[in-house]
Motif scaffolding. Sequence first.
Motif, mmCIF file in Angstrom:
data_model
loop_
_atom_site.group_PDB
_atom_site.id
_atom_site.type_symbol
_atom_site.label_atom_id
_atom_site.label_comp_id
_atom_site.label_asym_id
_atom_site.label_seq_id
_atom_site.Cartn_x
_atom_site.Cartn_y
_atom_site.Cartn_z
ATOM 1 N N ALA A 532 5.648 -8.898 -2.527
ATOM 2 C CA ALA A 532 5.507 -8.610 -1.103
ATOM 3 C C ALA A 532 5.062 -9.869 -0.368
ATOM 4 N N ILE A 533 5.613 -10.051 0.838
ATOM 5 C CA ILE A 533 5.170 -11.149 1.701
ATOM 6 C C ILE A 533 4.140 -10.588 2.668
ATOM 7 N N ASP A 534 2.927 -11.099 2.577
ATOM 8 C CA ASP A 534 1.820 -10.626 3.406
ATOM 9 C C ASP A 534 1.814 -11.376 4.740
ATOM 10 N N ASP A 535 1.294 -10.722 5.781
ATOM 11 C CA ASP A 535 1.146 -11.330 7.116
ATOM 12 C C ASP A 535 2.481 -11.871 7.635
ATOM 13 N N PHE A 536 3.547 -11.145 7.398
ATOM 14 C CA PHE A 536 4.861 -11.636 7.811
ATOM 15 C C PHE A 536 4.939 -11.727 9.336
ATOM 16 N N GLY A 537 5.573 -12.803 9.801
ATOM 17 C CA GLY A 537 5.755 -13.019 11.229
ATOM 18 C C GLY A 537 4.811 -14.038 11.811
#
Length: 644
Positions: A532-537
């Motif tokens: 999972a990619i955390d803090d996306f954006g």
Amino acid sequence: MSGMSEGQARAADLVGPAVTESHANTSSGTPEPPPLLGTCPLPPPADALPQPGAAASPQSASPPTRRPQSPSFGAVFAAAPHAMAVVDREGLVVTANDTLGELLGTGTDGLPGKVAADLLDLSSDARTWHAYREVLRGRQARLRCARRLKHPDGHSLWVQVTVTPLPETERAVLLSVSDISARRELQSRLRHLQMHDPMTRLPNRTLFFERLSAALEAESYEESGTGRIGLCYLDLDGFKAVNDTLGHRVGDRLLAAVADRLTHCADEAGHNRATTPLVARLGGDEFALLVEDSTGTDQLAELAESVLKALQAPFDLAGQRLSVSASIGVVERHAAGTTATGLMQAADTTLYWAKADGKSRWTLFDPERNAHRMTRQALSSGLRPAIERGEFALEYQPLVGMEDGRVRGVEALVRWHHPQFGTLTPNRFIGLAEEDGSIVQLGRWVLKTACRQARRWQLERPDEPPIFVSVNVAVRQVWDSDLVADVAGTLSETGLAPRLLQLELTESAVMGSAGRPLQALQALSDMGVRIAIDDFGTGYSNLAYLSRLPVSVLKLDGSFVRGFQYEGSDAHHPNPADEVVVEAMIRLAHRLGLTVTAECVETSAQATRLRRIGCDTGQGWLYSRPVPPDRISELVEAETCGRS
């Protein structure tokens, strides 16, 4: 020579302690000193001389040898090249030789009857005066000290004074004086060389700390002055580049020129003030300006500003025109309770702040900022021992399906139960752990503990769909350890299925990954572990690159969800910009085969809108705060009971 002393000598001028051996410690076998000056030995008895006509014995066959008569002690005393005087127990000169009169410039005839302590300045400081009186009273065996005297012709001289008791029957002491001016002058020159920097001719580090320590002694600030002390501690920005490009000769000339300007600033600051700041070179391109009896931070700020302004003007050195700047740490405080080490530590810390804040500036010491730094240092140094002592624990926050409200998984969040600072959240120590490398050891512990707990929940509810556990991974764990081996070993040890483990990495750590990090992520994904990619954006947002990463989940940063609100009081009119951006990211993720989790969901209105635009799972206080593992069991059990 009364009234002609040049003041009190330093305590160091006492040659040896003022109180030396006492009479109680003298050996009983020591011969007594000769009788008082002026006495002569008696001639031999008449019957001891040879009588006329007497028969000579065999031993006296040769003519008797006449021995020269010993000179009187008075003659020896008067002709001695060493200056001496006899002083009675009242401290008055009884007799003195010509050498002493010449040394003092008063002549010998006027010395008898004078107070010896006035002639040789023995009463100007309490320590010497007390020791001298003890010798006069017969309570101390000897006194030796150095004094600075003023000769009648105007020049000064240093003398060494020795006071020694004569036999008790004489009730007097012998006072001897030696001219040590040449030796003192040599010592002074050697001290100057020892205490000054040969390049800039400024006081060096040794002399600076000597002055600083003296200024912090209680007697220095209690008698007079403001009782405060200030320090400007500076170094030149980019000085190493000057040495590297133009050579050390130019660098040395630059340091000398900087020293001249600092000295000028100190002289200007000391104008119409009681003291002038001491300028010292502490080493390399580091300088200090010490302000004794400072009047407050305004005075130090003014001095720091003048230094920055003085250094702004270019330096013309051997055909080279150089421009430099300086960063200055400023400390000003009460002298009471301050130590030299403490003051320098504060100055060094503040200098670091000035450089970190952008250089070419001065920064004032901030106790609150320093307390934060000290806390940070204490946490950093205690991380590894805390892991070994078991001071860390995990809490879990549910990840809830937006459609049915079921708990699909949990995120493991580490807490540090610090014995001094209480329970600390990850933002207080994870950055420190990444800096010193302890994140690897801590990360292994978190991974094993979380997987072990997830497997325990699975065994507790064998008939229900298992919940997965999401564990945060720092990019340094990928570089500094074999993350793939760690994960494989943990799954094997705990018996947890790979699909029930999700690893979270920040967007900035994943985007642009190549080489070892990308290989590790691919190996983990092939193993069945979800990425999972955390803090996306909030990071690179390289969506084209995203399609080539082995990623399963996007976690939208909480800033998107917090701004996901209705405008004004009308709940039927959403903010279209927020909704368009979030909806576009969710659709893109779904097109790439990814699921989307929204963080920081706090209201039912936010959950409704996220569900409407297709968000898969949500995480936030609307569902639950991070809680201990037994509370997760209760939540899941309540959810199961509700469905039944």
